[in-house]
Design a protein around this motif. Structure first.
Motif, short mmCIF file in Angstrom:
data_model
loop_
_atom_site.label_atom_id
_atom_site.label_comp_id
_atom_site.label_asym_id
_atom_site.label_seq_id
_atom_site.Cartn_x
_atom_site.Cartn_y
_atom_site.Cartn_z
N ASN A 1 4.24 6.81 42.44
CA ASN A 1 5.09 7.75 41.70
C ASN A 1 4.20 8.77 40.99
O ASN A 1 3.90 9.82 41.54
CB ASN A 1 5.97 6.99 40.72
N LEU A 2 3.71 8.44 39.79
CA LEU A 2 2.78 9.34 39.11
C LEU A 2 1.47 9.47 39.88
O LEU A 2 0.85 10.54 39.88
CB LEU A 2 2.49 8.81 37.70
N ASP A 3 1.05 8.38 40.51
CA ASP A 3 -0.25 8.40 41.21
C ASP A 3 -0.19 9.09 42.57
O ASP A 3 -1.18 9.14 43.28
CB ASP A 3 -0.78 6.97 41.37
N SER A 4 0.97 9.64 42.91
CA SER A 4 1.11 10.21 44.25
C SER A 4 2.20 11.27 44.32
O SER A 4 1.93 12.46 44.16
CB SER A 4 1.40 9.09 45.27
N ASN A 5 3.45 10.84 44.51
CA ASN A 5 4.52 11.77 44.86
C ASN A 5 4.70 12.92 43.89
O ASN A 5 4.88 14.08 44.31
CB ASN A 5 5.83 11.01 45.01
N LEU A 6 4.68 12.65 42.59
CA LEU A 6 4.91 13.73 41.62
C LEU A 6 3.80 14.78 41.69
O LEU A 6 4.06 15.98 41.55
CB LEU A 6 5.04 13.17 40.21
N ALA A 7 2.58 14.32 41.92
CA ALA A 7 1.47 15.26 42.08
C ALA A 7 1.60 16.01 43.41
O ALA A 7 1.31 17.21 43.48
CB ALA A 7 0.13 14.52 42.02
N TRP A 8 2.04 15.30 44.46
CA TRP A 8 2.18 15.95 45.77
C TRP A 8 3.17 17.10 45.73
O TRP A 8 2.93 18.15 46.32
CB TRP A 8 2.65 14.94 46.82
N TYR A 9 4.29 16.91 45.04
CA TYR A 9 5.29 17.98 44.97
C TYR A 9 4.68 19.23 44.33
O TYR A 9 4.88 20.35 44.79
CB TYR A 9 6.51 17.53 44.17
N LYS A 10 3.91 19.02 43.26
CA LYS A 10 3.29 20.15 42.56
C LYS A 10 2.25 20.82 43.44
O LYS A 10 2.20 22.07 43.53
CB LYS A 10 2.65 19.67 41.26
N VAL A 11 1.42 20.03 44.10
CA VAL A 11 0.40 20.58 44.99
C VAL A 11 1.05 21.37 46.12
O VAL A 11 0.61 22.47 46.47
CB VAL A 11 -0.49 19.45 45.56
N LEU A 12 2.11 20.81 46.69
CA LEU A 12 2.79 21.47 47.81
C LEU A 12 3.35 22.82 47.39
O LEU A 12 3.16 23.83 48.08
CB LEU A 12 3.92 20.57 48.34
N VAL A 13 4.02 22.84 46.25
CA VAL A 13 4.63 24.09 45.78
C VAL A 13 3.56 25.14 45.51
O VAL A 13 3.69 26.30 45.91
CB VAL A 13 5.47 23.83 44.51
N GLU A 14 2.46 24.72 44.87
CA GLU A 14 1.41 25.67 44.49
C GLU A 14 0.53 26.06 45.68
O GLU A 14 -0.21 27.05 45.60
CB GLU A 14 0.56 25.07 43.36
N SER A 15 0.61 25.32 46.77
CA SER A 15 -0.20 25.64 47.95
C SER A 15 0.31 26.86 48.69
O SER A 15 -0.42 27.45 49.49
CB SER A 15 -0.22 24.45 48.91
N GLY A 16 1.57 27.22 48.46
CA GLY A 16 2.19 28.31 49.21
C GLY A 16 2.64 27.90 50.59
O GLY A 16 3.09 28.73 51.38
N GLU A 17 2.57 26.58 50.88
CA GLU A 17 2.92 26.09 52.21
C GLU A 17 4.20 25.25 52.20
O GLU A 17 4.44 24.47 53.11
CB GLU A 17 1.77 25.24 52.78
N LEU A 18 5.03 25.44 51.18
CA LEU A 18 6.26 24.65 51.10
C LEU A 18 7.08 24.79 52.38
O LEU A 18 7.62 23.83 52.91
CB LEU A 18 7.08 25.07 49.88
N THR A 19 7.18 26.00 52.88
CA THR A 19 7.90 26.25 54.14
C THR A 19 6.93 26.63 55.25
O THR A 19 7.29 27.35 56.19
CB THR A 19 8.95 27.36 53.95
N GLY A 20 5.70 26.17 55.13
CA GLY A 20 4.67 26.52 56.10
C GLY A 20 4.95 26.00 57.49
O GLY A 20 5.84 25.17 57.71
N SER A 21 4.19 26.46 58.45
CA SER A 21 4.38 26.09 59.85
C SER A 21 4.00 24.63 60.07
O SER A 21 3.38 23.98 59.21
CB SER A 21 3.52 26.97 60.75
N ILE A 22 4.33 24.11 61.24
CA ILE A 22 4.01 22.72 61.54
C ILE A 22 2.51 22.50 61.70
O ILE A 22 2.04 21.36 61.68
CB ILE A 22 4.75 22.25 62.83
N ASP A 23 1.76 23.58 61.85
CA ASP A 23 0.30 23.47 61.97
C ASP A 23 -0.42 23.78 60.66
O ASP A 23 -1.66 23.75 60.62
CB ASP A 23 -0.20 24.44 63.05
N ALA A 24 0.34 24.05 59.61
CA ALA A 24 -0.26 24.44 58.33
C ALA A 24 -1.03 23.28 57.70
O ALA A 24 -0.75 22.10 57.97
CB ALA A 24 0.83 24.94 57.38
N ARG A 25 -1.98 23.61 56.84
CA ARG A 25 -2.78 22.62 56.12
C ARG A 25 -2.67 22.86 54.62
O ARG A 25 -2.36 23.96 54.18
CB ARG A 25 -4.25 22.70 56.56
#
Length: 564
Positions: free
Chosen positions: A46-70
């Protein structure tokens, strides 16, 4: 006339009970909204993973990125965008639109209220429909909605009653649009692999059983199952693409689950049956399990096997699910897993994720059986429901995790801002790793990490990262097996700390004999190590203690080590 008045009285009573249940549920949720970042919530997965992942994903600019995005911030940009799931999941957008704890509170509220409504509708129409059984329906639905489900699982388990309600309606020939609306919307707030794959396959077996028993093909029921599966395929297109078309070896290719002895598997069967599992906690041990055993005794005493055949079936099915979970890890599977690799990469043990639904249906049916034993039991049944709700009240995250760091203390944003300013370089220009604390904390604060917690990343990266900690793994069989035969936690494991990831600022622990391959760390771009414990032999590891950071709003004392 008198009969009509009694019906109206029972209806008013039921509506009052529903209103009271909704108020209790709102109070149960209130700490999340009143305390915000001062709330205590689950750390593991939870805190050690998913909640951080959501923030990283949003800030990465790849929330709606392609299937090949990193995702550039994690493991040198080798983590696929697909590892963070679909952008069509509502939970992702909650974290994109709201601060972390508001999003978390809204997700909890949405999940629990839908769980209550779904279980209530299912019980009222298909399980315990009698007007005098309102207290059982409402009480069971409330208890089910209060279970400590895994937060990022959303409605993957708690949405099953509503889905079952819709499927049973369709099975009986009902053509209401509401049933299909439920089957359409649930995939947007649940996960196929965390619940509904197993639920839908169970529905398929249910349909097949009807066919074998001579009840006909029931095309509408079959098509509704296929329809929901199709919606999941569209929503979770990233998952299906990765499974079908991405042939790059990943960390799950070295996941080996079949290692338990026969005796250990038997013990685990009964442990799961009595206590449950961390991701689908049902809190059934103290109240529900004794009720089920008493109800089973009355069935035996009254020879009510046929009359209570649903209860008897679910009782046996509940035990079978625990046995299936435990024996999935039995080493007798090895010949099959070696031949069919997908048996290792896909966790079929998760059929036991059906247990919350099964157990709370059993709870309602068991209470109904006791209700039918006479006036004395009718007085006791409401007390039993109240006892289960009381037990679940004490399972509230704010109570269970009161000795863990608060959200603010865990992510320590103020402290990590000081570290960022001290380093004084753009975060994308250097890489860090952590010792004694979860890398999700650094990730949440914008640092680019070589370590991570993810179940789906390139196998080549895992093997490269292993070079950094190979001497530490050689010292300790537990962490060696944990990393080599799973590796979801790609951490800087050490022999002296073992499988412990949270050493708070008051710890007396130190590292005396650390042996890292710092050349491998530097070759991967590593420059800094965030450690929650002092490293006494830092120099011999090519590390220099640059600064120590502490903060009143943090659970950690961070020792900042720089490579020489």
């Amino acid at each position: 006339m008198r009969c009509k008045l009694l019906v109206l009285k029972e209806r008013d009573k039921e509506q009052t009970l529903i209103l009271a249940a909704l108020v209790i549920l709102a109070l149960f949720l209130s700490p999340l909204f009143l305390l915000g970042e001062d709330a205590h919530i689950r750390v593991h997965d939870n805190l050690d993973s998913n909640l951080a992942w959501y923030k990283v994903l949003v800030e990465s600019g790849e929330l709606t990125g392609s299937i090949d995005a990193r995702i550039p911030q994690i493991i040198n940009g080798e983590l696929q965008r697909n590892a963070f799931g679909t952008e069509f999941s509502v939970i992702v957008w909650l974290y994109a639109l709201f601060p972390t704890m508001i999003a978390y509170g809204l997700s909890q509220a949405l999940t629990r209220f839908v769980a209550f409504i779904g279980m209530y509708l299912l019980l009222k129409k298909h399980i315990v429909p009698g007007p005098q059984l309102a207290v059982i329906r409402v009480g069971t639905a409330l208890a089910f909605a209060m279970t400590p489900f895994w937060p990022s699982g959303m409605l993957s388990t708690l949405g099953m009653p509503m889905a079952l309600w819709a499927f049973l309606n369709i099975r009986q020939g009902e053509k209401s649009w509401k049933n299909y609306l439920v089957l359409t919307l649930l995939p947007f707030y649940s996960s196929l692999v965390l619940g509904f794959f197993f639920f839908l396959s169970a529905m398929g077996l249910f349909w097949l059983t009807d066919l074998i028993r001579g009840k006909g093909w029931n095309w509408r029921f079959l098509i509704s199952i296929a329809y929901m599966a199709l919606i999941y395929m569209l929503v979770e297109y990233r998952l299906f693409y990765s499974f079908l078309f991405d042939h790059e070896p990943n960390s799950r290719d070295e996941y080996f689950h079949a290692r338990l002895s026969l005796l250990h598997s038997i013990r685990l069967t009964f442990k799961n049956f009595v206590l449950g599992h961390t991701h689908v906690l049902t809190v059934h041990t103290l109240v529900i399990l004794p009720i089920l055993l008493i109800a089973f005794y009355y069935i035996w005493l009254n020879k009510g096997w046929k009359r209570e055949k649903v209860f008897v079936f679910l009782f046996a099915f509940n035990f079978l699910l625990s046995a299936w979970y435990a024996f999935w890890f039995y080493k007798g599977w090895l010949p099959l897993t070696e031949r069919f690799h997908f048996l290792d990469t896909f966790n079929f043990a998760r059929y036991h994720f059906l247990r919350p639904l099964v157990l709370y249906l059993l709870f309602a049916l068991g209470l109904g059986i006791l209700w039918g034993q006479g006036k004395a039991w009718r007085k006791i049944v409401p007390l039993l429901i109240a006892a289960q709700i009381l037990v679940l009240t004490f399972s509230n995250e704010e109570i269970v995790y009161q000795k863990k760091p608060t959200v603010e203390q865990f992510y320590a944003e103020e402290q990590f801002m000081e570290i960022k300013e001290h380093i004084g370089l753009p975060q994308e220009d250097y890489r860090v790793a952590s010792i004694g604390l979860h890398p999700a904390i650094a990730q949440y604060n914008g640092f680019y990490t070589l370590d991570t917690y993810n179940n789906f990343y390139p196998l080549s990266y895992k093997r490269e990262f292993r070079k950094i900690i190979e001497k530490e793994l050689a010292k300790n069989k537990t962490i060696r097996t944990y990393f080599d035969e799973w590796g979801g936690r790609c951490y800087l494991f050490t022999d002296e700390l073992g499988k412990h990831y949270m050493f708070k600022k008051k710890t007396k622990k130190t590292l005396k004999n650390l042996e890292l391959n710092i050349d491998a760390f530097k070759n991967m771009g590593g420059r800094y190590i965030f450690s929650s414990v002092p490293i006494e032999n830092a120099g011999s590891n090519g590390l220099f203690l640059e600064e120590v950071f502490d903060s009143k709003s943090s659970a950690w004392k961070i020792y900042l080590y720089k490579t020489l």
